[in-house]
Design an enzyme around this catalytic site. Sequence first.
Site, mmCIF file in Angstrom:
data_model
loop_
_atom_site.group_PDB
_atom_site.id
_atom_site.type_symbol
_atom_site.label_atom_id
_atom_site.label_comp_id
_atom_site.label_asym_id
_atom_site.label_seq_id
_atom_site.Cartn_x
_atom_site.Cartn_y
_atom_site.Cartn_z
ATOM 1 N N GLY A 303 0.785 -1.170 0.032
ATOM 2 C CA GLY A 303 -0.093 0.242 -0.039
ATOM 3 C C GLY A 303 0.782 1.306 -0.104
ATOM 4 N N CYS A 306 1.638 2.314 3.434
ATOM 5 C CA CYS A 306 2.199 1.110 4.310
ATOM 6 C C CYS A 306 3.830 1.262 4.667
ATOM 7 C CB CYS A 306 2.102 -0.151 3.477
ATOM 8 S SG CYS A 306 0.294 -0.482 3.132
HETATM 9 P P1 XMP Z 1 -3.012 1.693 -1.806
HETATM 10 O O1 XMP Z 1 -1.615 1.334 -2.304
HETATM 11 O O2 XMP Z 1 -4.152 1.728 -2.687
HETATM 12 O O3 XMP Z 1 -3.342 0.694 -0.521
HETATM 13 O O4 XMP Z 1 -3.043 3.068 -1.036
HETATM 14 C C1 XMP Z 1 -4.349 0.439 0.195
HETATM 15 C C2 XMP Z 1 -4.365 -0.836 1.108
HETATM 16 O O5 XMP Z 1 -2.951 -0.455 2.093
HETATM 17 C C3 XMP Z 1 -3.286 -1.159 3.374
HETATM 18 N N1 XMP Z 1 -3.179 -0.299 4.529
HETATM 19 C C4 XMP Z 1 -2.216 -0.504 5.291
HETATM 20 N N2 XMP Z 1 -0.993 -1.311 5.322
HETATM 21 N N3 XMP Z 1 -0.061 -0.184 7.240
HETATM 22 C C5 XMP Z 1 0.261 -1.196 6.263
HETATM 23 O O6 XMP Z 1 1.191 -1.957 6.316
HETATM 24 C C6 XMP Z 1 -1.109 0.793 7.217
HETATM 25 O O7 XMP Z 1 -1.059 1.606 7.954
HETATM 26 C C7 XMP Z 1 -2.238 0.472 6.575
HETATM 27 N N4 XMP Z 1 -3.386 1.201 5.952
HETATM 28 C C8 XMP Z 1 -3.882 0.542 4.960
HETATM 29 C C9 XMP Z 1 -4.733 -1.748 3.095
HETATM 30 O O8 XMP Z 1 -4.793 -3.170 2.716
HETATM 31 C C10 XMP Z 1 -5.413 -0.895 2.076
HETATM 32 O O9 XMP Z 1 -6.589 -1.406 1.537
#
Ligand code: XMP
Length: 487
Positions: A303, A306
Amino acid sequence: MKIRPTKGLTFDDVLLVPKRSPVKSRQEVDTSTWLTPGIRLQIPIVSANMDTVTEAAMAIAMARAGGIGIIHRFMTVEQQARQVARVKRAEAFMVEHPYAIRQDATIAEARRLMQVHEVGGLVVTNGGEELIGLVTQRDVLLAPDETAPVGSVMTPPDQIVSVPPDTPPEEARALLHQHRLEKLPVIDRQGRLVGLITAQDLVKHQRYPNATKDSKGRLRVGAAIGVKPQDMARAEALLEAGADLLVVDIAHGHADHCIQMVKDLRRAFPEAQIVAGNVASREGARDLAEAGVDAVKVGVGPGSICTTRIVTGFGVPQLTAIMNSVQGIADTGRRVPVIADGGIKTSGDMVKALAAGASTVMIGGLFAGCEEAPGATVIRDGQKFKVVRGMASLGAAMGRKAVEKSNEDESAESQEDWEKVVPEGVEAVVPYRGTVNELLYQLVGGLRSGLSYGGALTIEELQTNAEFIEITPAGVRESHSHDVNRL
Ligand code: XMP
């Protein structure tokens, strides 16, 4: 200890090799797909269950465009159920429980109710099932005396045109037009008010022909839950509010408590569509599929916001994670679609994720800048931005604590010191991108062209034909515009 013999690849590491194509026009291709075995989407795009991405406004826009939104879970059960209900009420063939008012209520009260519920009219009943009038905005807008009773301005029953249940939409449409009406109460044989057909709903039905809808013509919506014991009650409230699917969403979905949660949900709600994740390995996807999920959500650390891979050292580059998960599900013999979650920056990334075997993609960061995403627009150096934050970021953790406090749920976890939180996500700003529809148009346009390059009329054919080629940094450089000064 073991080292996997293959390299982990992600979107920028590969390209798809063009294939001989039967496609003459991008309009010929079919972008529909299965989100779960029970839910078909016209476009393979899901908005992420993040508190800076999906609440009711985003979910409504996504469903109208043919995708779907998943309402995040970082709010109280009541708030989340209300968000789901807002989506389910946004349109329908027939509104099942129209907002009602009593005949002796004041005009001021009627105005207030219409404003609160964002509707243009109310049915007048005396608390029972008998319709005794209709009052619309036009009746109350310029009424001189706010304290007068609704009964003095409403349309009385003898002047109301009504229809029986199961009236075909074309017939309702003709009646509404013939009498220049906006609302058509539905009355059963016993004279009971059972619903309301509105001109607005018929217009929406025409305007959004690809919308993702349930059997009652209501927009579909998903809602996320966690794996704590109290999440069973959350699940029940969300299904009660009309959620079409539940997404058990935790950072490490290949965990005993996630698998147990899926089994418990299956037992408690046998009819519900249940998605779980996130996983990034063959074994993770296999175990969730065996536990009975209807789709597996794949992605550990790709993400935009992330930092899981940096903080913990764990993760699998997303393209490989998708391919391995698809294999893990195939090992079980079950047909369980994969949702590729995270790391989609362009329509090309989406095409690669689908070609690798995913049935849909989940998008967070890219949608966070859209008008429909929660949160205000901020202006910096004359440019518009919106905020996006990882759900495991410090800011999100603090937000959660505030919700827990308002819920008076002082669990051990909520007593935590902020210094002890180890975030696995960041907060950031993204450019304001206008409405999500404009972005979806570009993404779906790219997919249509991608299908054509892949010699495919459907996403399934794209997957069958797909041949990836690994590329070098020079290939990546060549793929972007280069050696020109972009205007
Ligand atoms: P994109 O790249 O579309 O990804 O912004 C969205 C997805 O990221 C995940 N997500 C997280 N992963 N820490 C992580 O490691 C976080 O704080 C976090 N918040 C969201 C989640 O699966 C989302 O759908």
